[in-house]
Design a protein around this motif. Structure first.
Motif, PDB file in Angstrom:
ATOM      1  N   UNK A  89      13.487   6.870  -7.592  1.00  0.00           N
ATOM      2  CA  UNK A  89      12.468   7.423  -7.501  1.00  0.00           C
ATOM      3  C   UNK A  89      12.683   9.004  -7.272  1.00  0.00           C
ATOM      4  N   UNK A  90      11.661   9.794  -7.601  1.00  0.00           N
ATOM      5  CA  UNK A  90      11.854  11.400  -7.645  1.00  0.00           C
ATOM      6  C   UNK A  90      10.668  11.678  -6.843  1.00  0.00           C
ATOM      7  N   UNK A  91      10.825  13.002  -5.936  1.00  0.00           N
ATOM      8  CA  UNK A  91      10.129  13.404  -5.159  1.00  0.00           C
ATOM      9  C   UNK A  91       9.944  14.911  -5.233  1.00  0.00           C
ATOM     10  N   UNK A  92       8.756  15.526  -5.313  1.00  0.00           N
ATOM     11  CA  UNK A  92       8.765  17.205  -5.131  1.00  0.00           C
ATOM     12  C   UNK A  92       9.399  17.329  -3.829  1.00  0.00           C
ATOM     13  N   UNK A  93       9.809  18.600  -3.773  1.00  0.00           N
ATOM     14  CA  UNK A  93      10.271  18.922  -2.435  1.00  0.00           C
ATOM     15  C   UNK A  93       9.354  19.181  -1.347  1.00  0.00           C
ATOM     16  N   UNK A  94       8.235  19.520  -1.743  1.00  0.00           N
ATOM     17  CA  UNK A  94       7.211  19.682  -0.659  1.00  0.00           C
ATOM     18  C   UNK A  94       6.717  18.367   0.020  1.00  0.00           C
ATOM     19  N   UNK A  95       7.075  17.096  -0.702  1.00  0.00           N
ATOM     20  CA  UNK A  95       6.717  15.855  -0.111  1.00  0.00           C
ATOM     21  C   UNK A  95       7.927  14.879   0.209  1.00  0.00           C
ATOM     22  N   UNK A  96       9.100  15.415   0.109  1.00  0.00           N
ATOM     23  CA  UNK A  96      10.144  14.768   0.254  1.00  0.00           C
ATOM     24  C   UNK A  96      10.315  14.264   1.811  1.00  0.00           C
ATOM     25  N   UNK A  97      10.527  13.196   2.188  1.00  0.00           N
ATOM     26  CA  UNK A  97      10.802  12.551   3.672  1.00  0.00           C
ATOM     27  C   UNK A  97       9.498  12.198   4.258  1.00  0.00           C
ATOM     28  N   UNK A  98       8.268  12.402   3.510  1.00  0.00           N
ATOM     29  CA  UNK A  98       6.927  12.034   3.924  1.00  0.00           C
ATOM     30  C   UNK A  98       6.361  11.122   2.888  1.00  0.00           C
ATOM     31  N   UNK A  99       6.614  11.144   1.989  1.00  0.00           N
ATOM     32  CA  UNK A  99       5.813  10.416   0.793  1.00  0.00           C
ATOM     33  C   UNK A  99       6.757   9.359   0.333  1.00  0.00           C
ATOM     34  N   UNK A 100       6.278   8.227   0.078  1.00  0.00           N
ATOM     35  CA  UNK A 100       7.073   7.134  -0.544  1.00  0.00           C
ATOM     36  C   UNK A 100       6.398   6.362  -1.788  1.00  0.00           C
ATOM     37  N   UNK A 101       7.062   6.476  -2.921  1.00  0.00           N
ATOM     38  CA  UNK A 101       6.430   6.121  -4.240  1.00  0.00           C
ATOM     39  C   UNK A 101       6.960   4.378  -4.183  1.00  0.00           C
ATOM     40  N   UNK A 102       6.074   3.535  -4.729  1.00  0.00           N
ATOM     41  CA  UNK A 102       6.468   2.185  -4.681  1.00  0.00           C
ATOM     42  C   UNK A 102       5.498   1.523  -5.780  1.00  0.00           C
ATOM     43  N   UNK A 103       6.193   0.169  -6.412  1.00  0.00           N
ATOM     44  CA  UNK A 103       5.460  -0.363  -7.296  1.00  0.00           C
ATOM     45  C   UNK A 103       5.662  -1.873  -7.385  1.00  0.00           C
ATOM     46  N   UNK A 104       4.491  -2.497  -7.549  1.00  0.00           N
ATOM     47  CA  UNK A 104       4.530  -4.174  -7.599  1.00  0.00           C
ATOM     48  C   UNK A 104       4.184  -4.482  -8.921  1.00  0.00           C
ATOM     49  N   UNK A 105       5.394  -4.794  -9.705  1.00  0.00           N
ATOM     50  CA  UNK A 105       4.893  -5.067 -11.241  1.00  0.00           C
ATOM     51  C   UNK A 105       4.233  -6.456 -11.404  1.00  0.00           C
ATOM     52  N   UNK A 106       4.354  -7.181 -10.289  1.00  0.00           N
ATOM     53  CA  UNK A 106       3.590  -8.369 -10.638  1.00  0.00           C
ATOM     54  C   UNK A 106       2.303  -8.310 -10.524  1.00  0.00           C
ATOM     55  N   UNK A 107       1.833  -7.318  -9.698  1.00  0.00           N
ATOM     56  CA  UNK A 107       0.208  -6.886  -9.493  1.00  0.00           C
ATOM     57  C   UNK A 107      -0.239  -5.764 -10.439  1.00  0.00           C
ATOM     58  N   UNK A 108       0.894  -5.441 -11.335  1.00  0.00           N
ATOM     59  CA  UNK A 108       0.681  -4.000 -12.202  1.00  0.00           C
ATOM     60  C   UNK A 108      -0.183  -2.833 -11.384  1.00  0.00           C
ATOM     61  N   UNK A 109       0.520  -2.717  -9.989  1.00  0.00           N
ATOM     62  CA  UNK A 109      -0.220  -1.715  -9.068  1.00  0.00           C
ATOM     63  C   UNK A 109       1.114  -0.544  -8.679  1.00  0.00           C
TER      64      UNK A 109
END
Length: 120
Positions: A58-78
């Motif tokens: 995963x990769x984050x902009x410096x402005x959101x590091x530590x506050x935002x979390x990206x994730x995915x559920x491939x089974x749900x295509x979401x």
């Protein structure tokens, strides 16, 4: 036909949280990398986060590091973006996007966006 549909935006007070979702159709999620972008009025579009097809990186902009979390559920295509500790400067239209890889931040498919507004 590829479609990306974002949801979960809204109005929240500073310090609050929101979780954005992006439901994908017309593509199998496990063969593409996915990202979140945002654009506030008068500002250029900014890459917020990206997650590889496997979810291992995963990769984050410096402005959101530590506050935002990206994730995915491939089974749900979401795709998700958990946003904590929101600040007024996070207010923007948030878009999800799909790309072969995260490197280069060059995305092919885009959603219509969901508005996030953070009040002070």
């Amino acid at each position: 036909q590829v479609q990306l549909v974002e949801s979960g935006g809204g109005l929240v007070q500073a310090g609050g949280s929101l979780r954005l979702s992006c439901t994908v159709s017309g593509l199998t999620l496990d063969v593409i990398s996915m990202g979140w972008f945002r654009q506030a009025p008068g500002n250029e579009r900014e890459g917020v986060s990206c997650i590889t097809r496997s979810g291992d990186n995963t990769y984050y902009a410096d402005s959101v590091k530590g506050r935002f979390t990206i994730s995915r559920d491939n089974a749900k295509n979401t795709l998700y973006l958990q946003m904590n500790g929101l600040k007024p400067e996070d207010s923007a239209m948030y878009y999800c996007a799909a790309a072969p890889i995260c490197y280069g931040w060059t995305f092919t498919y885009w959603g219509q966006g969901t508005q996030v507004t953070v009040s002070s």
